[in-house]
Design an enzyme around this catalytic site. Structure first.
Site, PDB file in Angstrom:
ATOM      1  N   SER A 293       0.608  -0.975  -0.013  1.00 24.95           N
ATOM      2  CA  SER A 293      -0.201  -0.020   0.028  1.00 24.95           C
ATOM      3  C   SER A 293       0.793   1.238  -0.070  1.00 24.95           C
ATOM      4  O   SER A 293       0.521   2.172  -0.453  1.00 24.95           O
ATOM      5  CB  SER A 293      -0.909  -0.065   1.157  1.00 24.95           C
TER       6      SER A 293
ATOM      7  N   ASP B  29      -1.966   6.417  11.772  1.00 22.07           N
ATOM      8  CA  ASP B  29      -1.426   5.867  10.756  1.00 22.07           C
ATOM      9  C   ASP B  29       0.096   6.584  10.527  1.00 22.07           C
ATOM     10  O   ASP B  29       0.214   7.633  10.098  1.00 22.07           O
ATOM     11  CB  ASP B  29      -1.999   5.838   9.411  1.00 22.07           C
TER      12      ASP B  29
ATOM     13  N   HIS C 210       1.705   5.311   6.138  1.00 22.96           N
ATOM     14  CA  HIS C 210       1.405   5.916   4.690  1.00 22.96           C
ATOM     15  C   HIS C 210       1.837   7.373   4.771  1.00 22.96           C
ATOM     16  O   HIS C 210       2.055   7.843   5.748  1.00 22.96           O
ATOM     17  CB  HIS C 210       0.093   5.647   4.447  1.00 22.96           C
TER      18      HIS C 210
END
Length: 347
Positions: A99, A326, A329
């Site tokens: 990802s 998070d 990312h």
């Protein structure tokens, strides 16, 4: 890079999903000698927004200050989209990985698409793969999901088996591509609780446990053998991007409420994944370019979406620590844009 035109992007962002209404023209390209003529020639007319909401993951689109208030982000870029497209005319570039590699693909699409008029570009989906097409250039910028590179399959009793010596199921999508950009690191180091497999398998031997870095080396070696045997360096350029740093508990602090980059490292650390990767690449006969982004990105503790990977209402903003943060990312625009500046120079 000094000759690249300077673009200034000003974004006022809560959740950054932008739409640019481009000007279309059937004569915007000059096909001789890869020459390109822009319809929007003046600086004030140059596109400044990403008009492809390509189902981007919400966590990488969030750009907020640590307390959830709006902030103005000034992004100074030098990415020459027309030069990149000129080099990639009638070619395919594919980003392969997890990802975070999709994060980089989304960045590259947003950097490139703004110079292409509406109606001359599209995004297509095929299962877990997706591609942006610059139609007049006959160029595709593709993403292929393969976070471990090797094959992860269901075995007896529905157990998940990671085959360290099998890769063809994923690699069949990589054939015929002009530029391949790989990454694989994060999934190999997931804890047992978050692991994506129940067993490792090599040949006919099944293993319940294995040192993660030994497993990583075995998986990368399988990938390296496939590249050596199946690709021609005269036709295909192969790039491997190093591990993207995570700013989470394992580093002693998290990215939540961080508003400035780190100024220095008291004890610079080279992740084990980078050491293993460099060892595998050295043993290959195929010339693979290492795109090392690890140390430069490690300073950017402030570049992650943190708890703002999703839209928070007013009540939720009062208790942001109740939500998972998070720190893997990246927000866009942000760090992956710089990776793609470097990538453009490598292709």
């Amino acid at each position: 890079m000094a000759n690249y035109p300077h673009f200034t992007f000003v974004f006022i962002i809560t959740l950054f999903i932008c739409f640019f209404r481009g000007k279309s023209s059937s004569s915007w390209l000059n096909n001789e000698d890869n020459g390109v003529i822009m319809v929007q020639g003046r600086r004030e007319d140059r596109p400044t927004r990403c008009d492809f909401s390509v189902e981007m993951e919400g966590q990488i689109l969030a750009m907020k200050s640590g307390n959830g208030s709006q902030m103005v982000v000034l992004f100074q870029g030098t990415f020459d989209a027309l030069k990149f497209l000129g080099k990639m005319r009638r070619k395919r570039i594919m980003l392969v990985g997890d990802s975070i590699m999709r994060n980089q693909w989304e960045s590259l699409v947003c950097l490139v698409q703004g110079v292409i008029p509406t109606g001359h570009k599209k995004v297509t989906y095929n299962g877990l793969s997706m591609a942006f097409h610059a139609l007049d250039f006959e160029t595709s910028i593709e993403f292929s999901w393969a976070p471990l590179l090797v094959e992860l399959k269901k075995g007896p009793e529905n157990k998940r088996v990671l085959h360290l010596d099998l890769i063809e199921e994923n690699a069949r999508y990589w054939r015929g591509v002009d530029v391949l950009v790989f990454d694989s690191a994060h999934w190999w180091t997931h804890s047992d609780q978050w692991s994506s497999w129940d067993y490792y398998m090599e040949g006919k031997s099944l293993y319940k446990t294995m040192n993660p870095m030994i497993a990583y080396q075995k998986g990368l070696t399988t990938w390296a053998k496939w590249v050596d045997l199946n690709l021609d360096p005269r036709k295909t350029r192969v790039i491997f991007r190093s591990v993207s740093p995570r700013h989470n508990r394992q580093n002693g602090w998290r990215c939540y409420n961080q508003k400035t980059p780190l100024k220095f490292f008291s004890h610079p650390h080279v992740p084990e994944q980078v050491v293993v990767l460099k060892g595998v690449l050295k043993r290959m006969s195929f010339p693979v370019y290492l795109h090392d982004v690890t140390m430069m990105s490690a300073f950017r503790r402030d570049g992650h979406p943190s708890v703002y990977r999703r839209a928070l209402n007013q009540a939720q903003r009062q208790h942001p620590r109740e939500f998972s943060s998070d720190c893997s990312h990246w927000c866009l625009p942000g760090v992956p844009d710089i990776w793609n500046e470097m990538l453009s120079a490598m292709v």
